[in-house]
Design a protein around this motif. Structure first.
Motif, short mmCIF file in Angstrom:
data_model
loop_
_atom_site.label_atom_id
_atom_site.label_comp_id
_atom_site.label_asym_id
_atom_site.label_seq_id
_atom_site.Cartn_x
_atom_site.Cartn_y
_atom_site.Cartn_z
N TYR A 41 0.82 -1.21 0.00
CA TYR A 41 0.00 0.00 0.00
C TYR A 41 0.86 1.27 0.00
N ALA A 42 2.16 1.10 -0.03
CA ALA A 42 3.05 2.27 0.00
C ALA A 42 3.05 2.99 -1.34
N ASP A 43 3.10 4.32 -1.26
CA ASP A 43 3.18 5.14 -2.48
C ASP A 43 4.57 5.03 -3.10
N GLY A 44 4.64 5.36 -4.39
CA GLY A 44 5.94 5.47 -5.05
C GLY A 44 6.39 4.17 -5.68
N LYS A 45 7.31 4.31 -6.58
CA LYS A 45 7.83 3.18 -7.35
C LYS A 45 8.51 2.15 -6.47
N LYS A 47 8.09 1.59 -3.17
CA LYS A 47 7.27 1.10 -2.06
C LYS A 47 7.98 1.26 -0.71
N LYS A 63 6.38 5.10 8.14
CA LYS A 63 5.58 6.22 7.64
C LYS A 63 4.09 5.95 7.87
N GLN A 65 1.50 6.80 5.89
CA GLN A 65 0.69 6.57 4.68
C GLN A 65 0.37 5.10 4.38
N PRO A 66 1.35 4.19 4.37
CA PRO A 66 1.01 2.79 4.05
C PRO A 66 0.04 2.17 5.05
N ASP A 69 -3.55 3.76 4.64
CA ASP A 69 -4.21 3.29 3.44
C ASP A 69 -4.63 1.83 3.56
#
Length: 246
Positions: A41-45, A47, A63, A65-66, A69
């Motif tokens: 669920y991590a953003d970015g290429k 992860k 972080k 965010q993961p 989400d």
């Protein structure tokens, strides 16, 4: 009951969820398990799930965010509002009473961290409970989540062969459990107490209660702080104390 575990190492749960009482509970459809890698669920290429702490310091911090989400996705799938449990050495010390409380829920989500810790916003705004299984630090929250899940699942009705087994466990009554014996009655000269082979169940119950009290007095007297004693129990403890000091 439904149990979801958010972890960076879902493979750690394969053996636990597919063995012993956990497997029996699944086979009986009393519980369903799922281990989810929150890196997905991590953003970015790349992860990335952790970063350096603001203000400096040792270690990396997970972080928000993961985790946010991942939990939001699981909550959308849920039929009822889940308890979201953060496994953390700073959390509430885990007890049998807490296990009994969680056993009444329909959905539990465990957050298992690694590295230096969690972004504080996870603690403040995402979770409902913070749990520690003891005053020590593990590499991650996975082993703690396994402990809590096991202690909760065995309390679900119909999971154990005899539902009374969970009721009689140590700590369920507030005291440690009494000694147990099985066949043979005489093993290498070590004999089972006569009372247990007497057939007098009232006397056996009294003996077990007394042994439970004595074992608690010998090993965990701190439990008496939350277990009110009867006058008879106080007299028994006074007699044991007198024998100990003579």
């Amino acid at each position: 009951m439904k149990i979801d575990v958010l972890t960076l190492f879902p493979e750690m749960f394969q053996g636990v969820f597919s063995s012993s009482i956990m497997k029996k509970a699944t086979d009986k459809e009393k519980v369903s398990f799922r281990a989810v890698n929150f890196r997905d669920y991590a953003d970015g290429k790349h992860k990335v799930v952790d970063d350096y702490p603001y203000g400096g310091g040792a270690g990396m911090v997970l972080k928000p965010q993961p985790l946010f989400d991942a939990v939001e996705v699981l909550k959308k799938e849920a039929e009822t509002a889940p308890r979201i449990i953060l496994m953390c050495p700073q959390g509430e010390r885990y007890t049998q009473k807490k296990a009994e409380e969680l056993a009444g829920e329909e959905h539990l989500i465990f957050l298992c961290g690694h590295y230096e810790g969690y972004d504080e916003r996870v603690r403040i705004h995402l979770v409902t409970d913070e749990i520690s299984i003891g005053d020590y630090v593990l590499t991650g929250g996975e082993l703690g989540a396994m402990v809590v899940a096991d202690s909760v699942v065995r309390l679900l009705p119909g999971v154990l062969g005899n539902d009374d087994s969970a009721v009689q466990d140590s700590f369920s009554s507030g005291l440690l459990e009494h000694p147990h014996y099985t066949r043979p009655a005489n093993f290498r000269g070590m004999k089972v107490p006569d009372i247990l082979t007497s057939g007098n169940h009232r006397h056996i119950d009294e003996w077990r209660r007394e042994q439970s009290l004595k074992r608690t007095w010998e090993r965990r007297p701190d439990l008496f702080d939350h277990h009110p004693l009867t006058e008879k129990e106080k007299q028994l403890i006074d007699s044991w104390q007198a024998k100990k000091t003579t």
